[in-house]
Enzyme design. Structure first.
Site, PDB file in Angstrom:
ATOM      1  N   ASP A 228       0.785  -1.250   0.000  1.00  0.00           N
ATOM      2  CA  ASP A 228       0.000   0.000   0.000  1.00  0.00           C
ATOM      3  C   ASP A 228       0.817   1.301   0.000  1.00  0.00           C
ATOM      4  O   ASP A 228       0.478   2.239   0.749  1.00  0.00           O
ATOM      5  CB  ASP A 228      -0.962   0.011   1.211  1.00  0.00           C
ATOM      6  CG  ASP A 228      -1.967  -1.134   1.205  1.00  0.00           C
ATOM      7  OD1 ASP A 228      -1.945  -1.940   0.254  1.00  0.00           O
ATOM      8  OD2 ASP A 228      -2.763  -1.234   2.153  1.00  0.00           O
TER       9      ASP A 228
ATOM     10  N   LYS B 156      -6.924  -5.109  -2.899  1.00  0.00           N
ATOM     11  CA  LYS B 156      -7.661  -5.703  -1.784  1.00  0.00           C
ATOM     12  C   LYS B 156      -8.584  -4.662  -1.175  1.00  0.00           C
ATOM     13  O   LYS B 156      -8.312  -3.466  -1.265  1.00  0.00           O
ATOM     14  CB  LYS B 156      -6.684  -6.233  -0.727  1.00  0.00           C
ATOM     15  CG  LYS B 156      -5.799  -5.113  -0.191  1.00  0.00           C
ATOM     16  CD  LYS B 156      -4.797  -5.603   0.809  1.00  0.00           C
ATOM     17  CE  LYS B 156      -3.938  -4.496   1.335  1.00  0.00           C
ATOM     18  NZ  LYS B 156      -4.656  -3.418   2.034  1.00  0.00           N
TER      19      LYS B 156
ATOM     20  N   CYS C 191      -2.048  -2.732   7.680  1.00  0.00           N
ATOM     21  CA  CYS C 191      -1.953  -3.675   6.562  1.00  0.00           C
ATOM     22  C   CYS C 191      -0.669  -4.504   6.574  1.00  0.00           C
ATOM     23  O   CYS C 191      -0.693  -5.680   6.227  1.00  0.00           O
ATOM     24  CB  CYS C 191      -2.167  -2.947   5.241  1.00  0.00           C
ATOM     25  SG  CYS C 191      -3.895  -2.408   5.105  1.00  0.00           S
TER      26      CYS C 191
HETATM   27  C1  VGL Z   1      -4.660   0.690   5.834  1.00  0.00           C
HETATM   28  C2  VGL Z   1      -6.209   1.577   7.257  1.00  0.00           C
HETATM   29  C3  VGL Z   1      -7.191   1.472   6.296  1.00  0.00           C
HETATM   30  C4  VGL Z   1      -3.239   0.274   5.603  1.00  0.00           C
HETATM   31  C5  VGL Z   1      -5.612   0.557   4.861  1.00  0.00           C
HETATM   32  O1  VGL Z   1      -2.798   0.197   4.431  1.00  0.00           O
HETATM   33  O2  VGL Z   1      -2.542   0.010   6.599  1.00  0.00           O
HETATM   34  N1  VGL Z   1      -4.962   1.194   7.030  1.00  0.00           N
HETATM   35  N2  VGL Z   1      -6.874   0.957   5.096  1.00  0.00           N
END
Ligand code: VGL
Ligand code: ZN
Length: 214
Positions: A17, A115, A160
């Site tokens: 991410d 995802k 994540c």
């Molecule tokens: C994430 C919170 C919400 C992350 C993704 O990538 O850690 N955290 N969505």
């Protein structure tokens, strides 16, 4: 120590991410999130396999506070699959926030896994959605390709990256987290708790220098 890492043909760099919304200026910025990018780019050159994940939520996603009347950012709600923290709207396909950070070198990635695209359920982990049952397919992909050693980098260390590391351990992979290639959000002490949970699960902490030293 480092030699055991070099020339290891089955090692995978899993980059979680590294998207605009998780970097400074984004919707859900992780402090110093962009600082990991040069580290990740250097690592991507030395790994034989690179996989990137992208958080990917349609408008109206139930992990967004804006989808719950009367709820505030970072409140927790109970969903059929358990507790869910409510986040700002983030990583909506078609918005710049969902794109990879422009500094991230993506060309060596052999797989980009998205995802969290089901409106009703979040997916912190790259392996299973937050019901801990619905697979994303990544475990099968790695197993079928006989890739068993995973090195995690990315954002956020306490969400994540954490859940991906724990699920990877549960699925039987050897898991390393590259400490200087992650940054955390730290909601109510979640970062310290994340390191504790990863240690307990047998996730091995390494640093970039240990992977590159000859
Ligand atoms: C994430 C919170 C919400 C992350 C993704 O990538 O850690 N955290 N969505
Ligand atoms: Zn998300």
């Amino acid at each position: 120590m480092a030699d055991k890492f070099v020339l290891c043909r089955d090692k995978v760099l899993l980059v979680v991410d590294v998207q605009n919304d998780f970097c400074p200026g984004g919707a859900l910025p992780v402090q110093g999130g962009d600082e990991i990018i040069p580290v990740v780019n250097r690592l991507a050159r030395i790994f034989s396999h690179v996989i990137l994940t992208q958080d990917w939520h349609p408008r109206g996603h139930l992990s967004f506070a804006s989808s719950h009347a009367g709820k505030k950012l970072y409140d927790s709600v109970t969903m059929p699959y358990g507790a869910q923290i409510l986040w700002p709207d983030h990583c909506v396909p078609g918005t710049p926030g969902a794109d990879f950070h422009p500094g991230l070198k993506t060309s060596r990635a052999e797989l980009v896994l998205r995802k969290g695209f089901n409106r009703d359920i979040d997916s912190y982990s790259a392996f299973f959605e937050n019901d801990h049952q619905t697979p994303t397919g990544l475990g099968g992909y790695l197993q079928e390709r006989k890739l068993s050693r995973l090195f995690l980098a990315g954002l956020a260390a306490d969400f994540c990256v954490l859940y991906s590391a724990l699920d990877a351990r549960k699925s039987g992979f050897e898991v390393y987290v590259i400490e200087d290639a992650v940054r955390g959000i730290d909601v109510d002490g979640s970062l310290a708790e994340a390191w504790r949970l990863m240690d307990e699960a047998g996730v091995i902490r390494v640093r970039e220098a240990e992977l590159t030293r000859e």
